[in-house]
Structures are given as structure tokens and as C-alpha cells.
Design an enzyme around this catalytic site. Structure first.
Site, PDB file in Angstrom:
ATOM      1  N   SER A 189       0.757  -1.036  -0.020  1.00  0.00           N
ATOM      2  CA  SER A 189      -0.114   0.126  -0.134  1.00  0.00           C
ATOM      3  C   SER A 189       0.890   1.341   0.044  1.00  0.00           C
ATOM      4  O   SER A 189       2.063   1.412   0.710  1.00  0.00           O
ATOM      5  CB  SER A 189      -1.120  -0.156   1.199  1.00  0.00           C
ATOM      6  OG  SER A 189      -1.460   1.131   1.652  1.00  0.00           O
ATOM      7  N   GLU A 193       0.231   3.606   1.778  1.00  0.00           N
ATOM      8  CA  GLU A 193       0.434   4.060   3.131  1.00  0.00           C
ATOM      9  C   GLU A 193       1.707   3.825   3.717  1.00  0.00           C
ATOM     10  O   GLU A 193       2.194   4.368   4.596  1.00  0.00           O
ATOM     11  CB  GLU A 193      -0.731   3.186   3.994  1.00  0.00           C
ATOM     12  CG  GLU A 193      -1.160   3.964   5.206  1.00  0.00           C
ATOM     13  CD  GLU A 193      -1.719   5.542   5.268  1.00  0.00           C
ATOM     14  OE1 GLU A 193      -1.576   5.860   6.502  1.00  0.00           O
ATOM     15  OE2 GLU A 193      -2.157   5.828   4.403  1.00  0.00           O
ATOM     16  N   TYR A 211      -1.436   0.840  10.463  1.00  0.00           N
ATOM     17  CA  TYR A 211      -1.617   0.046   9.259  1.00  0.00           C
ATOM     18  C   TYR A 211      -0.508   0.246   8.377  1.00  0.00           C
ATOM     19  O   TYR A 211      -0.033  -0.956   7.822  1.00  0.00           O
ATOM     20  CB  TYR A 211      -3.157   0.490   8.887  1.00  0.00           C
ATOM     21  CG  TYR A 211      -3.176   0.235   7.435  1.00  0.00           C
ATOM     22  CD1 TYR A 211      -3.983  -1.148   6.995  1.00  0.00           C
ATOM     23  CD2 TYR A 211      -2.757   0.958   6.514  1.00  0.00           C
ATOM     24  CE1 TYR A 211      -4.245  -1.400   5.815  1.00  0.00           C
ATOM     25  CE2 TYR A 211      -2.787   0.432   4.822  1.00  0.00           C
ATOM     26  CZ  TYR A 211      -3.677  -0.568   4.578  1.00  0.00           C
ATOM     27  OH  TYR A 211      -3.990  -1.089   3.371  1.00  0.00           O
TER      28      TYR A 211
HETATM   29  O1  F7E Z   1      -8.974   8.655   3.765  1.00  0.00           O
HETATM   30  C1  F7E Z   1      -9.179  12.075   4.898  1.00  0.00           C
HETATM   31  C2  F7E Z   1      -8.147  11.233   5.587  1.00  0.00           C
HETATM   32  O2  F7E Z   1      -9.890   6.537   4.675  1.00  0.00           O
HETATM   33  C3  F7E Z   1      -8.258   9.403   2.879  1.00  0.00           C
HETATM   34  C4  F7E Z   1      -7.008   2.558   2.442  1.00  0.00           C
HETATM   35  O3  F7E Z   1      -7.501   1.731   1.194  1.00  0.00           O
HETATM   36  O4  F7E Z   1      -5.791   3.929   0.918  1.00  0.00           O
HETATM   37  C5  F7E Z   1      -7.018   3.743   1.946  1.00  0.00           C
HETATM   38  O5  F7E Z   1      -6.444   4.467   3.223  1.00  0.00           O
HETATM   39  C6  F7E Z   1      -7.780  10.719   3.479  1.00  0.00           C
HETATM   40  C7  F7E Z   1      -7.126  10.820   4.958  1.00  0.00           C
HETATM   41  O6  F7E Z   1      -8.137   6.227   3.125  1.00  0.00           O
HETATM   42  C8  F7E Z   1     -12.335  11.926   6.142  1.00  0.00           C
HETATM   43  O7  F7E Z   1      -7.573  11.995   6.843  1.00  0.00           O
HETATM   44  C9  F7E Z   1     -10.766  13.523   5.822  1.00  0.00           C
HETATM   45  O8  F7E Z   1      -6.101  11.707   4.553  1.00  0.00           O
HETATM   46  O9  F7E Z   1     -10.330   7.012   2.332  1.00  0.00           O
HETATM   47  P1  F7E Z   1      -9.419   7.097   3.630  1.00  0.00           P
HETATM   48  P2  F7E Z   1      -6.620   5.956   3.264  1.00  0.00           P
HETATM   49  O10 F7E Z   1      -6.467   6.568   4.999  1.00  0.00           O
HETATM   50  O11 F7E Z   1      -5.919   6.736   2.591  1.00  0.00           O
HETATM   51  C10 F7E Z   1      -4.850   3.065   1.251  1.00  0.00           C
HETATM   52  C11 F7E Z   1      -3.796   3.163   0.002  1.00  0.00           C
HETATM   53  C12 F7E Z   1      -4.739   1.893   1.796  1.00  0.00           C
HETATM   54  O12 F7E Z   1      -4.057   0.811   1.798  1.00  0.00           O
HETATM   55  C13 F7E Z   1      -5.973   1.773   2.817  1.00  0.00           C
HETATM   56  O13 F7E Z   1      -6.190   0.382   3.183  1.00  0.00           O
HETATM   57  O14 F7E Z   1      -9.264  11.549   3.636  1.00  0.00           O
HETATM   58  N1  F7E Z   1     -10.397  12.484   5.590  1.00  0.00           N
HETATM   59  N2  F7E Z   1     -12.144  13.342   6.115  1.00  0.00           N
HETATM   60  C14 F7E Z   1     -11.278  11.185   5.780  1.00  0.00           C
HETATM   61  N3  F7E Z   1     -11.222   9.953   5.797  1.00  0.00           N
HETATM   62  C15 F7E Z   1     -12.300   9.185   6.177  1.00  0.00           C
HETATM   63  N4  F7E Z   1     -12.281   8.070   6.267  1.00  0.00           N
HETATM   64  N5  F7E Z   1     -13.367   9.925   6.712  1.00  0.00           N
HETATM   65  C16 F7E Z   1     -13.347  11.475   6.915  1.00  0.00           C
HETATM   66  O15 F7E Z   1     -14.467  11.734   7.311  1.00  0.00           O
END
Ligand code: F7E
Length: 324
Positions: A127, A129, A151
Site C-alpha cells: 500500500s 500508506e 496499518y
Molecule cells: O482516507 C481524509 C483522511 O480512509 C483518505 C485504504 O484503502 O488507501 C486507503 O487508506 C484521506 C485521509 O483512505 C475524512 O484523513 C478527511 O487523509 O479514504 P481514507 P486512506 O487512509 O488513504 C490506502 C492506500 C490503503 O492501503 C488503505 O487500506 O481522507 N479524510 N475526512 C477522511 N477520511 C475518512 N475515512 N473519513 C473522513 O471523514
């Protein structure tokens, strides 16, 4: 007939990958965790050709049984606890599944292969990440890893363990460093789907506002259907390797809100979005943008869906689902 075993079959990527493999004539086995898992029915409805087996990445003997039953020539390890925000509150279980689970499935595959370690081709879902506090922009296969979440740390373990099994035992084990990839099948806890569902409901008058976290974070978002194609291409290479899979374009959460709300005719979304500290993270990955030149040249892969098309696809699907 080529046979594939897919862990994480109930997730977005598992469903798209199963569809792709079935369309290519594979016999597909999916590993499902737990007793009476409610997602059994989801897989049966969406990809009826998949044969489901029970097993758990934390249970080595269950993985060995799944390998003996399915006798695969390709193993795709997509199973993980994958919600980054959750990983701070549940770091231990994230480590058990997302890190040590990779070791278990690698070891089970190695034992299953016996004297011919490259008899099964293995894919590990690494990932973006893992790049965390990015040390280079854009990020490539050579970029130093600096994870910023439990993670991310767990994924780094799985990534290096995959490389180690390749180098130590001669396994055909490849690792795809996939940047964020989304679709109408994305879980509602991830930001793109959270936004597309909320926008659809707001457009239909079913809800007034949505609570969000950091609107300045930036991500390189692609379409999950394109990304599973890259996974499959990796395992068709004569030599196993690691590849970044990304679009090379980055957008902020604000831009995501712009495009999603514009799709339903709302230009000024400020009154519909509330900031809620509960959605902020203890450490953030601020700027992810991938350099997928290697995947494009070696795998002849490229993304086919733009950011705008992706967001429109997701909002349209959620509008159709939410209409009374
Ligand atoms: O967050 C911001 C949050 O939860 C993206 C997984 O598939 O991709 C994914 O991980 C961004 C972050 O994905 C909210 O702070 C703002 O900066 O959609 P996400 P993630 O954390 O990037 C990677 C490649 C993986 O491997 C993982 O398994 O969005 N954000 N406001 C928010 N995020 C969420 N969830 N909710 C909010 O309200």
C-alpha cells in the site's frame, strides 16, 4: 484451467479481481473469515462463480487446508484490516492480520509448493500508506518507506516479508504498492464513498450535512477495476517484482467535495459540510502521488478512469441506490 486462491474476497478488490479472473476462465476460490459471515451472500450475489472456503489469515493450518483444497497456481493476498483510522485504536489486531497474516500465507504457500517454490505465483497487496511521511515526490518503488500509522507499519512488514520469501526461497512473489483505489463497491468508512453516499442523500433531501476530518489531505485516487488488472499482470511476468500502481495525479479532499457536489448541481457545499475532530488522525499522510512508470512500461498497464469519472461513477451509483 488456471486456479486462483484470493484472500479478502469479500472486499472491493476481491470482488473486482474475482470477476476479472472468472472472465479469463480461471477457477476462483475465495477465503472467507468467521462463522456465518454475512458477506458470504454478498460474494454469492455479485460473483456467483466463486467457490468459497473458510479460513483466517491468523490461522496457519486453515490457510494450508485452503491451499490443499484449491490447489492454486496463483495466490492473491488481499485480506487485511484495511481502515487506517481504525488501526490506531486496534494496533494489535491490525498487526496480527495485516502484518503477521502475510507471513502465515507466505509460509503456507511455501510449504504447499514443496520442492518447487515458484510453482505458485503469489501477490501481496502492499500500500501507498507505507510511504507515510513522504521522503520523495512522486513516490516510486525506490522511495524510502516511512509509515505513519499502525496499518502502514503492518503493510511494511508484509511488503518486506514478501521480498524476503522471494529472495530466500526463490518464490514467485510480487508486491503491488497500490495507491488509493475506489469504486461504488468501496466501504462507506473510506472518504470517497462516505462523500458519494452523503452527496447522493443530500441531493435527494434525505440528509442535510456530512461530518468530515482533514480536508487538506491529498490522495492519488484511481479506479479499483483498473488496479486489479495490474495485480493480474504482475503474476503473468516471468520474474516476480514490485510495482507502484497509481494515476500520478493528486487531489485534495476539498477537490473531491467540489466534484461530488457539482455532480448533483451544488456548487457551494460549505453549508453541507461540518468539520468534526473525531475524523482527524493522530498522524496524517499529507501528499501521496505515485510514479507508476515501471508498471506502465513492464506490465503495459495504465489507468482508464479519471478522477472526475470515478467520482461521477460513485455519486451516480449512490443516487440510484438511495432513490426511494
Ligand atoms: O482516507 C481524509 C483522511 O480512509 C483518505 C485504504 O484503502 O488507501 C486507503 O487508506 C484521506 C485521509 O483512505 C475524512 O484523513 C478527511 O487523509 O479514504 P481514507 P486512506 O487512509 O488513504 C490506502 C492506500 C490503503 O492501503 C488503505 O487500506 O481522507 N479524510 N475526512 C477522511 N477520511 C475518512 N475515512 N473519513 C473522513 O471523514
Amino acid at each position: 484451467m488456471t486456479r486462483a486462491l484470493v484472500t479478502g474476497i469479500t472486499g472491493q478488490d476481491g470482488l473486482y479481481l474475482a470477476e476479472l479472473l472468472l472472465s479469463k476462465g480461471y477457477e476462483v476460490f475465495g477465503l472467507v473469515r468467521g462463522q456465518n459471515n454475512p458477506k458470504y451472500d454478498l460474494v454469492r450475489q455479485q460473483v456467483p462463480g466463486v467457490q468459497l472456503l473458510t479460513g483466517d489469515l491468523t490461522d496457519l493450518s486453515s490457510l494450508m487446508r485452503a491451499l490443499e483444497t484449491s490447489e492454486p497456481t496463483e495466490v492473491y493476498n488481499l485480506g487485511a484490516i484495511s481502515f487506517v483510522a481504525y488501526s490506531w485504536e486496534n494496533a494489535h489486531v491490525t498487526t496480527e492480520v495485516t502484518a503477521k497474516g502475510v507471513l502465515n500465507i507466505l509460509e503456507a504457500t511455501r510449504l504447499f509448493c514443496g520442492p518447487t517454490p515458484d510453482a505458485v505465483r503469489f501477490y501481496q497487496a502492499s500500500s501507498s500508506e507505507m510511504f507515510g511521511k513522504v521522503q520523495q515526490v512522486p513516490q516510486s518503488e525506490q522511495t524510502l518507506l516511512w509509515p505513519r500509522s499502525p496499518y502502514g507499519v503492518a503493510k511494511v512488514f508484509g511488503h518486506y516479508m514478501t521480498i524476503n520469501y522471494r529472495e530466500s526461497y526463490g518464490m514467485h512473489a510480487s508486491s503491488g504498492i497500490l495507491f488509493n483505489h475506489e469504486s461504488p463497491r468501496r466501504g462507506p468508512e473510506f472518504v470517497t464513498r462516505k462523500v458519494s453516499m452523503a452527496v447522493a442523500r443530500i441531493a435527494l433531501g434525505l440528509q442535510e450535512t456530512v461530518s468530515m476530518g482533514n480536508l487538506d489531505a491529498r490522495r492519488d485516487w484511481g479506479f479499483a477495476g483498473d488496479y486489479v488488472d495490474a495485480m493480474h499482470r504482475m503474476l503473468q511476468q516471468p520474474v516476480a517484482d514490485d510495482y507502484v500502481v497509481s494515476t500520478g495525479r493528486t487531489h485534495s479532499i476539498r477537490e473531491l467535495l467540489d466534484v461530488a457536489f457539482a455532480r448533483v448541481g451544488i456548487d457551494d457545499w460549505g453549508r453541507h459540510v461540518e468539520l468534526d475532530k473525531r475524523f482527524l488522525r493522530p498522524a496524517e499522510v499529507d501528499l501521496l502521488i505515485g510514479d507508476s512508470a515501471k508498471a506502465r512500461s513492464v506490465l503495459d498497464w495504465q489507468p482508464t478512469v479519471s478522477f472526475e469519472q470515478l467520482v461521477h461513477m460513485m455519486v451516480d451509483a449512490d443516487l440510484a441506490a438511495a432513490r426511494p
